[in-house]
Design a protein around this motif. Structure first.
Motif, PDB file in Angstrom:
ATOM      1  N   LEU A   1       7.950  86.948  20.647  1.00 20.19           N
ATOM      2  CA  LEU A   1       8.232  88.316  21.092  1.00 20.19           C
ATOM      3  C   LEU A   1       8.776  88.330  22.519  1.00 20.19           C
ATOM      4  N   HIS A   2       8.349  87.365  23.323  1.00 22.16           N
ATOM      5  CA  HIS A   2       8.896  87.265  24.687  1.00 22.16           C
ATOM      6  C   HIS A   2      10.410  87.069  24.619  1.00 22.16           C
ATOM      7  N   THR A   3      10.869  86.194  23.728  1.00 23.96           N
ATOM      8  CA  THR A   3      12.319  85.968  23.647  1.00 23.96           C
ATOM      9  C   THR A   3      13.027  87.086  22.874  1.00 23.96           C
TER      10      THR A   3
ATOM     11  N   ALA B   1      11.093  95.525  28.840  1.00 28.50           N
ATOM     12  CA  ALA B   1      10.645  94.256  28.241  1.00 28.50           C
ATOM     13  C   ALA B   1       9.411  93.685  28.953  1.00 28.50           C
ATOM     14  N   ASN B   2       9.366  93.797  30.284  1.00 28.59           N
ATOM     15  CA  ASN B   2       8.225  93.211  31.017  1.00 28.59           C
ATOM     16  C   ASN B   2       6.908  93.874  30.634  1.00 28.59           C
ATOM     17  N   ASN B   3       6.955  95.184  30.583  1.00 29.85           N
ATOM     18  CA  ASN B   3       5.787  95.962  30.211  1.00 29.85           C
ATOM     19  C   ASN B   3       5.356  95.611  28.780  1.00 29.85           C
ATOM     20  N   PHE B   4       6.361  95.487  27.906  1.00 19.90           N
ATOM     21  CA  PHE B   4       6.104  95.132  26.507  1.00 19.90           C
ATOM     22  C   PHE B   4       5.422  93.765  26.425  1.00 19.90           C
ATOM     23  N   ARG B   5       5.914  92.796  27.189  1.00 17.28           N
ATOM     24  CA  ARG B   5       5.334  91.441  27.156  1.00 17.28           C
ATOM     25  C   ARG B   5       3.893  91.442  27.639  1.00 17.28           C
TER      26      ARG B   5
ATOM     27  N   LEU C   1       3.097  98.030  17.757  1.00 16.70           N
ATOM     28  CA  LEU C   1       3.804  97.858  19.034  1.00 16.70           C
ATOM     29  C   LEU C   1       5.275  97.466  18.797  1.00 16.70           C
ATOM     30  N   ILE C   2       5.497  96.578  17.836  1.00 14.42           N
ATOM     31  CA  ILE C   2       6.869  96.144  17.515  1.00 14.42           C
ATOM     32  C   ILE C   2       7.690  97.348  17.020  1.00 14.42           C
ATOM     33  N   ASN C   3       7.074  98.128  16.144  1.00 10.84           N
ATOM     34  CA  ASN C   3       7.762  99.312  15.600  1.00 10.84           C
ATOM     35  C   ASN C   3       8.137 100.313  16.692  1.00 10.84           C
ATOM     36  N   GLN C   4       7.246 100.481  17.660  1.00 11.18           N
ATOM     37  CA  GLN C   4       7.541 101.406  18.767  1.00 11.18           C
ATOM     38  C   GLN C   4       8.641 100.855  19.656  1.00 11.18           C
ATOM     39  N   PHE C   5       8.548  99.554  19.965  1.00  6.24           N
ATOM     40  CA  PHE C   5       9.426  98.982  20.996  1.00  6.24           C
ATOM     41  C   PHE C   5      10.861  98.761  20.501  1.00  6.24           C
ATOM     42  N   PHE C   6      10.979  98.195  19.300  1.00  2.00           N
ATOM     43  CA  PHE C   6      12.325  97.858  18.824  1.00  2.00           C
ATOM     44  C   PHE C   6      12.922  99.031  18.041  1.00  2.00           C
TER      45      PHE C   6
END
Length: 310
Positions: free
Chosen positions: A276-278, A286-290, A305-310
């Motif tokens: 997920l970092h890459t 991205a930083n907050n997500f990581r 979290l993936i569904n929200q972010f991407f």
């Protein structure tokens, strides 16, 4: 019967990368036009002495065909014991000898790129595989030298062993992963031997893949680090189309997570963090997500979290 590799058009392969190209990752990219996959590097020592962790690394996904096992080693008797173990397993198309790994612990042990400094020993390892393996293919992955570039010497020594094809990473051991990739050296190898040559090194996108094939006249390309964080690069290369929708990216990321959980159970969630970092590179926030990713151990939470972010 394993599928054979068709060299009448450029072949696309996934390079073995320790810690990344495990079964879940390989099964994801295999759907995108990858012609063959290779296991992570496996120590012939560990395999010969029945390491449980190593046994798990031999597993393949049903869609992986042809599938290769990459062995590292430097002693013929241990290599023979490892090959005998592989001979009992169906579904392996070939054994690939690692002659390129620059990692100090592999090199200092006499394996990986160390073999490039002792071509007679390299030949004896390849001949041993050829003699004892019951698999269809014997191959190897090399660099173009230890400190000095000797691409043609290496290629001819290998061709003499009767192997089926060769993958060439266009750097020396000393060049590690930073030096410029010498595509001229790969082109020279292609001109000087009669077995198929697969070009490897810094192939990160469709444009670079085309350039490398054109420049080296190689029979195919092998993508390694260029696929981490963007396994869809294989889709772009095989479909000859740069565009890829965000929907498809997200679908692939979720599929990758699900495959990790199937293979490693809940620990797959923790192991998926580095992916997920890459995957999140270049995205806003991205930083907050990581930071959030690094604390999650629950698969449902990770999926949300993936569904929200991407």
């Amino acid at each position: 019967m394993n599928k054979t590799i068709d060299f009448s058009k450029p072949v696309i392969a996934l390079a073995p990368l320790a810690g990344y190209t495990d079964l879940p990752f390989r099964s994801v990219v295999k759907n995108f036009g990858v012609d063959y996959t290779v296991s992570e590097m496996i120590s012939s020592n560990a395999l010969a002495y029945n390491s449980e962790k190593t046994k798990k690394m031999l597993e393949k996904s049903p869609n992986e065909d042809p599938f290769f096992i990459q062995l590292a080693g430097n002693k013929t008797e241990i290599l023979i014991a490892a090959i005998e173990k592989l001979n009992e397993i169906d579904g392996i198309a070939g054994i690939d000898l690692n002659c390129g790994c620059p990692a100090p612990k592999v090199f200092n042990h006499g394996s990986g790129s160390n073999l490039l400094g002792d071509l007679p020993r390299l030949q004896s390892m390849l001949r041993t595989i050829k003699k004892y393996s019951n698999k269809q293919y014997t191959t190897c992955k090399v660099r173009i030298g230890v400190d000095e570039k000797i691409p043609i010497d290496i290629a001819k020594a290998i061709e003499d062993c009767g192997i089926d094809f060769i993958a060439v990473h266009g750097r020396t051991k000393k060049g590690a992963y930073k030096a410029a990739v010498d595509y001229d050296a790969i082109a020279a190898i292609k001109q000087n031997i009669n077995i198929p040559v697969i070009a490897n090194g810094d192939i990160t996108d469709l444009e670079k893949a085309k350039y490398v094939l054109e420049h080296t006249k190689a029979d195919g390309i092998m993508v390694g680090r260029g696929a981490i964080g963007k396994p869809w690069v294989f889709h772009q290369i095989s479909s000859n189309n740069e565009t890829i929708s965000n929907e498809l990216k997200k679908e692939i990321i979720i599929e990758h997570l699900q495959k990790m959980i199937m293979h490693y159970n809940e620990y797959g969630v923790v192991m998926f963090r580095k992916h997920l970092h890459t995957y999140s590179k270049g995205y806003d926030g991205a930083n907050n997500f990581r930071d959030k990713v690094n604390t999650i151990t629950d698969s449902k939470e990770m999926l949300e979290l993936i569904n929200q972010f991407f």
